[in-house]
Design an enzyme around this catalytic site. Structure first.
Site, mmCIF file in Angstrom:
data_model
loop_
_atom_site.group_PDB
_atom_site.id
_atom_site.type_symbol
_atom_site.label_atom_id
_atom_site.label_comp_id
_atom_site.label_asym_id
_atom_site.label_seq_id
_atom_site.Cartn_x
_atom_site.Cartn_y
_atom_site.Cartn_z
ATOM 1 N N HIS A 93 15.323 -6.289 -0.464
ATOM 2 C CA HIS A 93 14.365 -6.942 -1.376
ATOM 3 C C HIS A 93 13.187 -6.057 -1.768
ATOM 4 O O HIS A 93 12.358 -6.457 -2.568
ATOM 5 C CB HIS A 93 13.831 -8.245 -0.761
ATOM 6 C CG HIS A 93 12.837 -7.997 0.349
ATOM 7 N ND1 HIS A 93 13.225 -7.666 1.616
ATOM 8 C CD2 HIS A 93 11.492 -8.016 0.367
ATOM 9 C CE1 HIS A 93 12.155 -7.493 2.370
ATOM 10 N NE2 HIS A 93 11.086 -7.694 1.630
HETATM 11 C C1 UD1 Z 1 7.030 -10.687 -0.190
HETATM 12 C C2 UD1 Z 1 6.101 -9.694 0.498
HETATM 13 C C3 UD1 Z 1 6.925 -8.699 1.296
HETATM 14 C C4 UD1 Z 1 7.865 -9.417 2.238
HETATM 15 C C5 UD1 Z 1 8.720 -10.373 1.436
HETATM 16 C C6 UD1 Z 1 9.693 -11.138 2.299
HETATM 17 C C7 UD1 Z 1 4.011 -9.084 -0.674
HETATM 18 C C8 UD1 Z 1 3.349 -8.005 -1.431
HETATM 19 N N1 UD1 Z 1 5.323 -8.904 -0.466
HETATM 20 O O1 UD1 Z 1 7.822 -9.942 -1.132
HETATM 21 O O2 UD1 Z 1 6.061 -7.892 2.069
HETATM 22 O O3 UD1 Z 1 8.675 -8.478 2.908
HETATM 23 O O4 UD1 Z 1 7.858 -11.299 0.778
HETATM 24 O O5 UD1 Z 1 10.497 -11.962 1.542
HETATM 25 O O6 UD1 Z 1 3.385 -10.040 -0.292
HETATM 26 N N2 UD1 Z 1 10.480 -15.678 -5.740
HETATM 27 C C9 UD1 Z 1 11.248 -16.815 -5.851
HETATM 28 N N3 UD1 Z 1 11.074 -17.786 -4.935
HETATM 29 C C10 UD1 Z 1 10.157 -17.687 -3.933
HETATM 30 C C11 UD1 Z 1 9.379 -16.525 -3.841
HETATM 31 C C12 UD1 Z 1 9.560 -15.519 -4.752
HETATM 32 O O7 UD1 Z 1 12.084 -16.949 -6.745
HETATM 33 O O8 UD1 Z 1 10.047 -18.623 -3.111
HETATM 34 C C13 UD1 Z 1 10.674 -14.594 -6.733
HETATM 35 C C14 UD1 Z 1 9.521 -14.586 -7.693
HETATM 36 O O9 UD1 Z 1 9.988 -14.755 -8.981
HETATM 37 C C15 UD1 Z 1 8.852 -13.232 -7.524
HETATM 38 C C16 UD1 Z 1 9.781 -12.432 -6.648
HETATM 39 O O10 UD1 Z 1 10.710 -13.341 -6.057
HETATM 40 O O11 UD1 Z 1 8.654 -12.578 -8.747
HETATM 41 C C17 UD1 Z 1 9.006 -11.719 -5.596
HETATM 42 O O12 UD1 Z 1 8.209 -12.644 -4.820
HETATM 43 P P1 UD1 Z 1 6.832 -12.172 -4.110
HETATM 44 O O13 UD1 Z 1 6.348 -13.227 -3.185
HETATM 45 O O14 UD1 Z 1 5.897 -11.673 -5.108
HETATM 46 O O15 UD1 Z 1 7.254 -10.924 -3.265
HETATM 47 P P2 UD1 Z 1 8.533 -10.661 -2.354
HETATM 48 O O16 UD1 Z 1 9.350 -9.612 -3.038
HETATM 49 O O17 UD1 Z 1 9.187 -11.912 -1.902
#
Ligand code: UD1
Length: 370
Positions: free
Chosen positions: A208
């Protein structure tokens, strides 16, 4: 006397396994009123509610529901929402966990309101400021009053950055507390019945990190290398897909590789099911932080698709190895041929007792002289 009020901030999946044991331990203390505050950074049921339920944590009463956004938008929205909460509900201590955007957002908000802040999983450093998590770690440690470290290298990092020794307490790895506590429930899961894979016959894959998944061509090339490796060793690849990675599956190069019958794509797994799969995998390939630690504790070989790690102890004392995509095949061969270590010892204080050490520290620092 009024109770000592504690907020534990959780936002993203890796926070939950570290926060849960601390929550359970503090709940037992009469003079403490502890509450989990969910920022809503992760909002999918599979990334949030299902994991909390597995860890026997009740759904948090407060969810700030900030959701996704660019780093600035997400961090700012958490700060705005958490400041409003703190104004009406002034906690005596705010516990922030790990290195996600929710961690720095709430630490910064609380510190500016003059509230005490404790950072759980403090002192880890990858040395790579290209990772948003590294910036979150550095800043959170800088402004926190209490620094709870998971391993002795973290103490060393903090001291060498000039942090006062009295702020630091080496408590050990909270993620291992959850693993130890939940082992009886993990061990009754039958992975063949649930996922049709036999113990020792599959590669478990999670990806991820933006550096691996945001460019579809790079992702396709990584998946191709993993597919070749699995074929070479006659294994299948079980791949629970993170939402960030799922967005890339429509890209033709990526969809072509995962169509291969050796790939088994799954939705993100709950905590108990995922750990059951880790225990039964012949090898884990990942870019996660926490999985490097869990495989080290369990003695399961792990290849980490990153240029660096903030958890070097998983390499020096554990089963982890950093690899580039084109090293996967040879590194997997070496690890698969290696006999499982007979007298394997996890790092110090990765023992299930870390929440107890945090409780003792909270009593010593805050409750003793009230
Ligand atoms: C976040 C953390 C990362 C951690 C990871 C574990 C930061 C900077 N990053 O990354 O350190 O290792 O979580 O999973 O805080 N999304 C969904 N559903 C959700 C959450 C996210 O669809 O419940 C999608 C969103 O569209 C978003 C993307 O996933 O654009 C990334 O989500 P985000 O929380 O920004 O960061 P992660 O890549 O999950």
């Amino acid at each position: 006397m009024e109770k000592f009020r504690i907020h534990i901030i959780i936002g993203a999946r890796p926070n939950f396994m570290k926060a849960a044991p601390v929550y359970h331990a503090l709940k037992e203390v009469d003079e403490v009123d502890v509450e989990m505050i969910h920022t809503g950074q992760h909002y999918d049921k599979k990334l949030s509610d299902d994991i909390l339920a597995d860890l026997q944590v009740p759904a948090p009463e407060v969810n700030l529901k900030v959701g996704s956004g660019s780093h600035a938008v997400q961090t700012a929205n958490i700060m705005i929402a958490y400041e409003a909460l703190c104004m009406t509900d002034r906690p005596d201590l705010v516990i922030v966990v790990g290195d996600v955007n929710s961690t720095i957002a709430c630490a910064l908000t609380a510190a500016k309101l003059g509230l005490q802040v404790a950072h759980l999983e403090s002192g880890l450093r990858s040395g790579d400021r290209g990772m948003p998590e590294e910036i979150n770690r550095l800043l959170t440690d800088r402004i926190s009053d209490v620094l709870w470290t998971p391993s002795e290298d973290a103490d060393y990092n903090l001291l060498s950055e000039g942090v006062e020794k009295k702020k630091i307490t080496f408590v050990g790895n909270l993620m291992i507390d959850s693993l130890v506590r939940m082992t009886p429930k993990i061990d009754v899961i039958d992975v063949f019945e649930e996922y049709g894979v036999k113990s020792g016959e599959f590669v478990l894959l999670t990806l991820h990190r933006p550096s691996n998944v945001d460019d579809p061509e790079k992702l396709a090339s990584i998946l191709n290398k993993i597919s070749d490796t699995a074929k070479h060793f006659g294994k299948s690849v079980v791949f629970p897909v993170h939402p960030r990675t799922k967005k890339m599956l429509n890209h033709s190069g990526v969809s072509e590789v995962v169509k291969n019958p050796s790939f088994r794509l799954l939705e993100p797994l709950s905590y108990l099911h995922f750990m059951a799969m880790v225990k039964k995998a012949s090898i884990v390939i990942t870019d996660s932080g926490g999985i490097q630690e869990e495989t080290t504790f369990l003695g399961v070989p792990c290849l980490t698709l990153r240029a660096n790690t903030e958890r070097p102890i998983t390499i020096s004392q554990g089963t982890n190895r950093l690899v580039k995509a084109d090293q996967i095949l040879s590194a997997a061969g070496e690890l698969l041929n290696m006999q499982k270590k007979g007298n394997y010892n996890p790092p110090k204080y990765w023992d299930g007792g870390s929440a107890g050490r945090i409780l003792a520290d909270v009593k010593e620092r805050y409750l003793k002289n009230r």
